[in-house]
Scaffold this motif. Structure first.
Motif, PDB file in Angstrom:
ATOM      1  N   LEU A 119      48.465  73.826  43.040  1.00 51.87           N
ATOM      2  CA  LEU A 119      48.857  72.594  43.743  1.00 51.87           C
ATOM      3  C   LEU A 119      47.644  71.690  43.956  1.00 51.87           C
ATOM      4  O   LEU A 119      47.731  70.469  43.805  1.00 51.87           O
ATOM      5  CB  LEU A 119      49.506  72.932  45.092  1.00 51.87           C
ATOM      6  N   ALA A 162      46.278  65.040  47.480  1.00 49.40           N
ATOM      7  CA  ALA A 162      46.663  65.739  48.725  1.00 49.40           C
ATOM      8  C   ALA A 162      45.457  66.378  49.409  1.00 49.40           C
ATOM      9  O   ALA A 162      45.558  66.822  50.551  1.00 49.40           O
ATOM     10  CB  ALA A 162      47.725  66.794  48.432  1.00 49.40           C
ATOM     11  N   ARG A 221      52.283  69.582  52.238  1.00 49.02           N
ATOM     12  CA  ARG A 221      51.201  68.602  52.372  1.00 49.02           C
ATOM     13  C   ARG A 221      51.066  67.703  51.152  1.00 49.02           C
ATOM     14  O   ARG A 221      50.440  66.655  51.219  1.00 49.02           O
ATOM     15  CB  ARG A 221      49.869  69.323  52.619  1.00 49.02           C
ATOM     16  N   THR A 222      51.613  68.122  49.992  1.00 49.16           N
ATOM     17  CA  THR A 222      51.546  67.270  48.803  1.00 49.16           C
ATOM     18  C   THR A 222      52.584  66.146  48.863  1.00 49.16           C
ATOM     19  O   THR A 222      52.477  65.188  48.107  1.00 49.16           O
ATOM     20  CB  THR A 222      51.810  68.074  47.506  1.00 49.16           C
ATOM     21  N   PHE A 265      47.748  68.051  42.344  1.00 45.26           N
ATOM     22  CA  PHE A 265      47.890  66.938  43.295  1.00 45.26           C
ATOM     23  C   PHE A 265      46.578  66.714  44.047  1.00 45.26           C
ATOM     24  O   PHE A 265      46.483  66.947  45.257  1.00 45.26           O
ATOM     25  CB  PHE A 265      49.030  67.229  44.285  1.00 45.26           C
ATOM     26  N   LEU A 286      43.835  69.236  49.153  1.00 46.36           N
ATOM     27  CA  LEU A 286      44.137  70.568  49.701  1.00 46.36           C
ATOM     28  C   LEU A 286      42.887  71.426  49.857  1.00 46.36           C
ATOM     29  O   LEU A 286      42.889  72.385  50.626  1.00 46.36           O
ATOM     30  CB  LEU A 286      45.177  71.274  48.826  1.00 46.36           C
TER      31      LEU A 286
END
Ligand SMILES: N[C@@H](CCC(=O)N[C@@H](CS)C(=O)NCC(=O)O)C(=O)O
Length: 208
Positions: free
Chosen positions: A74, A81, A23-24, A78, A83
């Protein structure tokens, strides 16, 4: 960046951060360590991961060796993204749901190991049925709160953590009506298994 993973059809813990990393959109290499080969697995994994367990993420000199820690890393590296949910209350709930999966649902996990190549039926123990009831309660509550399509609206790490459960329900033909699902939780499970990221993992698992 390099993600060290185990045999895709079995490794639930590898699948979770792999989905988040995808997803990043950051390019990464994958190192596959075959699991269930007794001493071979442990020795091979120890070359990459100090815990002797997969997954592990390598970023330069850094090694992060736990699925949830990798996802947190992550999310911090990022932020674009997204998350985790942006809202702090949603984020707290997403972390609580993710942590509940990370440390719980032992009966279901023991009785229904992930195997992406298998379709079968199984009589669940009372403890596993209690896990199913709790999962349905948790999922339907979050989906009602957000309105979907994922637990917190957009896909997040919480959805990643439950994706292996969705595969187990499918593999062992478990009807969520046993947990009083009105179809909402099942539809979300189907959605998880239809994401392009999961389909890519599954395709690679079946080719392994
Ligand atoms: N809490 C760890 C659990 C990792 C774990 O149990 N990994 C399993 C595979 S899914 C493993 O490496 N097993 C070693 C083996 O099968 O040899 C995490 O979240 O990363």
């Amino acid at each position: 960046m390099e993600l060290v993973i185990g045999t895709r059809k079995w490794s639930t813990w590898s699948l979770r951060p792999w989905l988040a990393l995808k997803r990043t959109s950051v390019p990464f290499t994958e190192t596959l360590v075959p699991l269930r080969e007794a001493e071979v697995s442990t020795a091979a994994i120890l070359k990459h991961s100090p815990s002797g367990l997969v997954p592990a993420l390598r970023d330069g000199d850094l090694t992060v060796w736990d699925s949830l820690a990798i996802c947190e890393y992550l999310a911090e590296r990022f932020p674009e993204a997204k998350l985790w949910p942006a809202d702090p209350v949603d984020r707290a709930l997403a972390r609580a749901a993710t942590a509940e999966m990370h440390s719980g649902f032992g009966a279901l996990r023991t009785e229904c190991p992930m195997d992406l190549t298998l379709t079968t039926t199984l009589a669940l123990s009372d403890a596993a049925l209690a896990n199913i009831r709790r999962l349905v309660e948790l999922w339907t509550g979050l989906l009602a709160r957000s309105g979907g399509p994922f637990l917190f609206g957009d896909w997040t790490i919480a959805d990643a953590f439950f994706t292996p459960v969705a595969t187990r329900l499918r593999t062992y033909s478990i009807d969520l009506a046993a947990g009083s699902d009105d179809g909402t939780a099942q539809a979300w499970c189907d959605r998880l298994l239809a994401t392009p990221e999961f389909l890519a993992w599954e395709q690679a698992a079946l080719a392994e």
